[in-house]
Design an enzyme around this catalytic site. Structure first.
Site, PDB file in Angstrom:
ATOM      1  N   ARG A 135       0.818  -1.231   0.000  1.00 29.59           N
ATOM      2  CA  ARG A 135       0.000   0.000   0.000  1.00 29.59           C
ATOM      3  C   ARG A 135       0.848   1.276   0.000  1.00 29.59           C
ATOM      4  NH1 ARG A 135      -3.237  -2.913   3.770  1.00 29.59           N
ATOM      5  NH2 ARG A 135      -4.976  -3.873   2.664  1.00 29.59           N
ATOM      6  N   LYS A 157       4.233  11.676 -11.078  1.00 30.26           N
ATOM      7  CA  LYS A 157       3.362  10.873 -11.955  1.00 30.26           C
ATOM      8  C   LYS A 157       4.056   9.541 -12.200  1.00 30.26           C
ATOM      9  CE  LYS A 157       0.843  14.377 -14.579  1.00 30.26           C
ATOM     10  NZ  LYS A 157       0.583  14.911 -15.929  1.00 30.26           N
ATOM     11  N   GLU A 199      12.547  18.605 -24.087  1.00 30.24           N
ATOM     12  CA  GLU A 199      11.812  18.931 -22.853  1.00 30.24           C
ATOM     13  C   GLU A 199      12.483  20.103 -22.122  1.00 30.24           C
ATOM     14  OE1 GLU A 199       8.949  17.587 -22.192  1.00 30.24           O
ATOM     15  OE2 GLU A 199       8.906  15.552 -23.010  1.00 30.24           O
ATOM     16  N   LYS A 241       9.719  23.046 -13.282  1.00 29.93           N
ATOM     17  CA  LYS A 241       8.734  21.981 -13.055  1.00 29.93           C
ATOM     18  C   LYS A 241       8.340  21.940 -11.584  1.00 29.93           C
ATOM     19  CE  LYS A 241       7.080  17.456 -13.979  1.00 29.93           C
ATOM     20  NZ  LYS A 241       7.137  16.225 -14.734  1.00 29.93           N
ATOM     21  N   GLU A 251      -2.681  18.402 -11.540  1.00 26.34           N
ATOM     22  CA  GLU A 251      -3.060  18.917 -12.863  1.00 26.34           C
ATOM     23  C   GLU A 251      -4.521  19.341 -12.950  1.00 26.34           C
ATOM     24  OE1 GLU A 251      -0.946  16.990 -16.056  1.00 26.34           O
ATOM     25  OE2 GLU A 251      -2.567  17.495 -17.435  1.00 26.34           O
ATOM     26  N   ARG A 255      -0.568  22.898 -14.296  1.00 25.53           N
ATOM     27  CA  ARG A 255       0.353  21.815 -14.663  1.00 25.53           C
ATOM     28  C   ARG A 255       0.165  21.397 -16.122  1.00 25.53           C
ATOM     29  NH1 ARG A 255       2.377  16.570 -11.043  1.00 25.53           N
ATOM     30  NH2 ARG A 255       3.716  15.731 -12.666  1.00 25.53           N
ATOM     31  N   ASN A 259       2.270  20.276 -20.881  1.00 31.59           N
ATOM     32  CA  ASN A 259       1.909  19.483 -22.059  1.00 31.59           C
ATOM     33  C   ASN A 259       2.077  20.266 -23.362  1.00 31.59           C
ATOM     34  OD1 ASN A 259       1.185  17.317 -20.403  1.00 31.59           O
ATOM     35  ND2 ASN A 259      -0.857  18.182 -20.085  1.00 31.59           N
ATOM     36  N   HIS A 262       2.311  18.468 -26.603  1.00 31.69           N
ATOM     37  CA  HIS A 262       1.985  17.061 -26.357  1.00 31.69           C
ATOM     38  C   HIS A 262       0.691  16.608 -27.025  1.00 31.69           C
ATOM     39  CE1 HIS A 262       5.317  17.363 -23.630  1.00 31.69           C
ATOM     40  NE2 HIS A 262       5.155  16.151 -23.155  1.00 31.69           N
ATOM     41  N   HIS A 266       1.725  13.477 -28.901  1.00 33.25           N
ATOM     42  CA  HIS A 266       1.243  12.138 -28.541  1.00 33.25           C
ATOM     43  C   HIS A 266       0.625  11.435 -29.747  1.00 33.25           C
ATOM     44  CE1 HIS A 266       1.037  12.836 -23.907  1.00 33.25           C
ATOM     45  NE2 HIS A 266       2.204  12.396 -24.304  1.00 33.25           N
ATOM     46  N   HIS A 280       9.876  10.049 -27.927  1.00 35.11           N
ATOM     47  CA  HIS A 280       8.938  10.993 -27.308  1.00 35.11           C
ATOM     48  C   HIS A 280       9.389  12.443 -27.532  1.00 35.11           C
ATOM     49  CE1 HIS A 280       6.154  12.630 -24.339  1.00 35.11           C
ATOM     50  NE2 HIS A 280       7.170  13.220 -23.743  1.00 35.11           N
TER      51      HIS A 280
HETATM   52  N1  LIG Z   1       6.219  10.642 -15.111  1.00 33.51           N
HETATM   53  C1  LIG Z   1       6.287  11.721 -15.863  1.00 33.51           C
HETATM   54  O1  LIG Z   1       5.966  12.837 -15.434  1.00 33.51           O
HETATM   55  C2  LIG Z   1       6.802  11.586 -17.261  1.00 33.51           C
HETATM   56  C3  LIG Z   1       7.142  12.738 -17.994  1.00 33.51           C
HETATM   57  C4  LIG Z   1       7.681  12.577 -19.266  1.00 33.51           C
HETATM   58  C5  LIG Z   1       7.871  11.315 -19.784  1.00 33.51           C
HETATM   59  N2  LIG Z   1       7.532  10.210 -19.033  1.00 33.51           N
HETATM   60  C6  LIG Z   1       7.754   8.858 -19.541  1.00 33.51           C
HETATM   61  O2  LIG Z   1       9.164   8.671 -19.672  1.00 33.51           O
HETATM   62  C7  LIG Z   1       9.390   7.649 -20.651  1.00 33.51           C
HETATM   63  C8  LIG Z   1      10.498   8.083 -21.559  1.00 33.51           C
HETATM   64  O3  LIG Z   1      11.657   8.279 -20.773  1.00 33.51           O
HETATM   65  P1  LIG Z   1      13.109   8.196 -21.429  1.00 33.51           P
HETATM   66  O4  LIG Z   1      13.168   9.047 -22.614  1.00 33.51           O
HETATM   67  O5  LIG Z   1      14.083   8.392 -20.340  1.00 33.51           O
HETATM   68  O6  LIG Z   1      13.117   6.700 -21.991  1.00 33.51           O
HETATM   69  P2  LIG Z   1      13.810   5.357 -21.480  1.00 33.51           P
HETATM   70  O7  LIG Z   1      13.637   5.146 -20.040  1.00 33.51           O
HETATM   71  O8  LIG Z   1      13.337   4.302 -22.420  1.00 33.51           O
HETATM   72  O9  LIG Z   1      15.360   5.642 -21.754  1.00 33.51           O
HETATM   73  C9  LIG Z   1      15.796   5.856 -23.079  1.00 33.51           C
HETATM   74  C10 LIG Z   1      16.886   4.850 -23.479  1.00 33.51           C
HETATM   75  O10 LIG Z   1      18.116   5.297 -22.917  1.00 33.51           O
HETATM   76  C11 LIG Z   1      18.706   4.260 -22.130  1.00 33.51           C
HETATM   77  N3  LIG Z   1      19.415   4.944 -21.054  1.00 33.51           N
HETATM   78  C12 LIG Z   1      18.878   5.692 -20.068  1.00 33.51           C
HETATM   79  N4  LIG Z   1      19.853   6.267 -19.351  1.00 33.51           N
HETATM   80  C13 LIG Z   1      21.032   5.876 -19.891  1.00 33.51           C
HETATM   81  C14 LIG Z   1      22.385   6.162 -19.617  1.00 33.51           C
HETATM   82  N5  LIG Z   1      22.741   7.023 -18.664  1.00 33.51           N
HETATM   83  N6  LIG Z   1      23.327   5.546 -20.369  1.00 33.51           N
HETATM   84  C15 LIG Z   1      22.990   4.712 -21.383  1.00 33.51           C
HETATM   85  N7  LIG Z   1      21.714   4.444 -21.725  1.00 33.51           N
HETATM   86  C16 LIG Z   1      20.750   5.006 -20.976  1.00 33.51           C
HETATM   87  C17 LIG Z   1      17.560   3.375 -21.726  1.00 33.51           C
HETATM   88  O11 LIG Z   1      17.995   2.062 -21.446  1.00 33.51           O
HETATM   89  C18 LIG Z   1      16.673   3.436 -22.968  1.00 33.51           C
HETATM   90  O12 LIG Z   1      17.148   2.538 -23.931  1.00 33.51           O
HETATM   91  C19 LIG Z   1       8.066   7.431 -21.370  1.00 33.51           C
HETATM   92  O13 LIG Z   1       7.501   6.218 -20.923  1.00 33.51           O
HETATM   93  C20 LIG Z   1       7.210   8.605 -20.912  1.00 33.51           C
HETATM   94  O14 LIG Z   1       5.838   8.286 -20.866  1.00 33.51           O
HETATM   95  C21 LIG Z   1       7.014  10.338 -17.794  1.00 33.51           C
END
Ligand SMILES: NC(=O)c1ccc[n+]([C@@H]2O[C@H](COP(=O)([O-])OP(=O)(O)OC[C@H]3O[C@@H](n4cnc5c(N)ncnc54)[C@H](O)[C@@H]3O)[C@@H](O)[C@H]2O)c1
Length: 386
Positions: A135, A157, A199, A241, A251, A255, A259, A262, A266, A280
């Site tokens: 929990r 999030k 971003e 942020k 949001e 917040r 987006n 986005h 998206h 992304h």
């Molecule tokens: N929670 C939120 O507020 C929020 C906001 C924006 C995006 N997201 C989510 O984040 C995700 C995208 O995140 P991302 O772009 O980090 O993608 P990801 O986690 O897939 O990482 C991108 C790639 O880089 C690699 N990687 C990461 N750090 C590394 C490092 N230091 N050295 C070598 N390789 C490395 C990973 O293994 C992966 O292959 C999506 O699922 C999206 O929905 C969430």
């Protein structure tokens, strides 16, 4: 204020601290070099004598897991590590169940910690596991991609994707601490760095014109991971942020400005099946260019702003037009259908984040469908031309 006093924060001269002001759930984001190798002492000082179950992916594990494990072992904090496959497909129910089982098998108790070492995929999934394990247990984010450092690790999030769409199951669960180690970005593939940069630029475009101007002048140093420039870019982004999240955690209003780009972006990601065809950040870069061109077309934004945004994205190597999406291109009907599935749709009405100028975004809920259709048709017809 953070629940733990600054005297226990183990500061270093080159580490910056940004507080996310959420009352008794407030927490700090530390930004700077060398944080992974000091994680044991920092976590102990700030979160107490808890055991840490580390969640990471294979790519990140290869470069950074042993340093983190050594740091946690040194302080007797390491309960074990779970290494998952990299990629968006890992953010799923199918991977959540064995992850929860693995964390329970590590013997994590209510007072213990889940530590997410990775990009946004690992942060979102491990954060959600922490939200539902027993929990709710506390968790620490150690974001390793630029996107995760400036965006997904901050704000609470967490969640997973569903066949019906991205991030449709999840929870708001704030971390207790975020350690954004700028050294780990050296192993991040350049394309991922560039996508994360979209971003960073977003914070300038939505609310801070002088930061956008700074990026226009200093982006080469940020991409070269110059210590001063990259720390400044990450700190400014996190500060923006943190401020927004502090004022509107769930949001209800402001917040949504995060987006920017986005609603369009998206739809482009969905069109490409959330695959490597379009990351992304690349989708959001095109989306932000469209948001500024749409703002100009609707008469909100002075002429020339959209061209300036696109010029900057082109300079850093990000796409700016629908025509740059690799492979087959979406038509207007497909884009409208995909945009309508976005979870930001309210009462059937699309929400757009538009701009009155660079650095002045606003939420628009009343854009007539006909104008959206006409604008998208023009964007598609324009192809690759700027
Ligand atoms: N929670 C939120 O507020 C929020 C906001 C924006 C995006 N997201 C989510 O984040 C995700 C995208 O995140 P991302 O772009 O980090 O993608 P990801 O986690 O897939 O990482 C991108 C790639 O880089 C690699 N990687 C990461 N750090 C590394 C490092 N230091 N050295 C070598 N390789 C490395 C990973 O293994 C992966 O292959 C999506 O699922 C999206 O929905 C969430």
């Amino acid at each position: 204020m953070s629940a733990v006093s600054e005297s226990r924060s183990v500061p270093h001269a080159d580490v910056r601290t940004v507080n996310v002001p959420l009352g008794d759930r407030a927490y700090d984001v530390l930004i700077g070099p060398g944080l992974v190798s000091r994680a044991g002492e920092i976590i102990t000082a700030r979160m107490g004598a808890a055991r840490c179950g580390v969640v990471t992916d294979e790519n990140v594990a290869r470069w950074h897991l042993s340093a983190l494990e050594a740091a946690l072992d040194h302080d007797g904090r390491h309960a074990g590590s779970i290494i998952l496959q990299p990629g968006e497909a890992t953010k799923s129910f199918r991977k959540l169940e064995p992850l929860c089982e693995g964390l329970l098998e590590l013997g994590l108790e209510r007072g213990d910690l889940v530590v997410a070492l990775g990009g946004g995929v690992i942060g979102d999934l491990a954060g959600f596991a922490a939200a539902i394990l027993r929990r709710g247990v506390r968790f620490v984010q150690i974001p390793t991609s630029l996107l995760a450092q400036v965006d997904s690790s901050v704000g609470g999030k967490t969640g997973i994707d569903m066949p019906q769409g991205k991030n449709l199951i999840g929870a708001f669960h704030q971390p207790g601490l975020v350690l954004a180690d700028t050294d780990v970005l050296r192993t991040l593939p350049k394309r991922e760095l560039r996508a994360g940069y979209a971003e960073v630029a977003k914070y300038g475009l939505l609310g801070d014109a002088s930061f956008f101007a700074w990026l226009e002048n200093n982006w080469p140093a940020v991409f070269a991971l110059d210590a001063e420039a990259s720390t400044h870019a990450i700190e400014t982004s996190v500060r923006a942020k943190a401020g927004i999240v502090g004022r509107d955690e769930t949001e209800q209003g402001e917040r949504a400005l995060l987006n920017l780009g986005h609603t369009f972006g998206h739809a482009f990601e969905a069109w490409c099946g959330y695959s490597d065809r379009l990351l992304h950040g690349e989708a959001i870069a095109i989306g932000m260019c469209l948001a500024f061109r749409f703002s100009e077309a609707l008469g909100y934004c002075p002429a020339g702003s959209a061209a300036r945004v696109a010029a900057h994205f082109r300079a850093v190597g990000l796409p700016t037009r629908i025509g740059e999406i690799p492979g087959d291109k979406p038509d207007v009907a497909a884009l409208l259908r995909l945009m309508a599935q976005d979870k930001k749709v309210r009462g059937g009405e699309l929400t757009f984040i538009l701009a009155r100028a660079i650095g002045e975004a606003f939420i628009a809920r009343d854009v007539p469908d006909e104008q959206v259709r006409e604008f998208l048709a023009g964007e598609i017809a324009n192809g690759l031309h700027s």
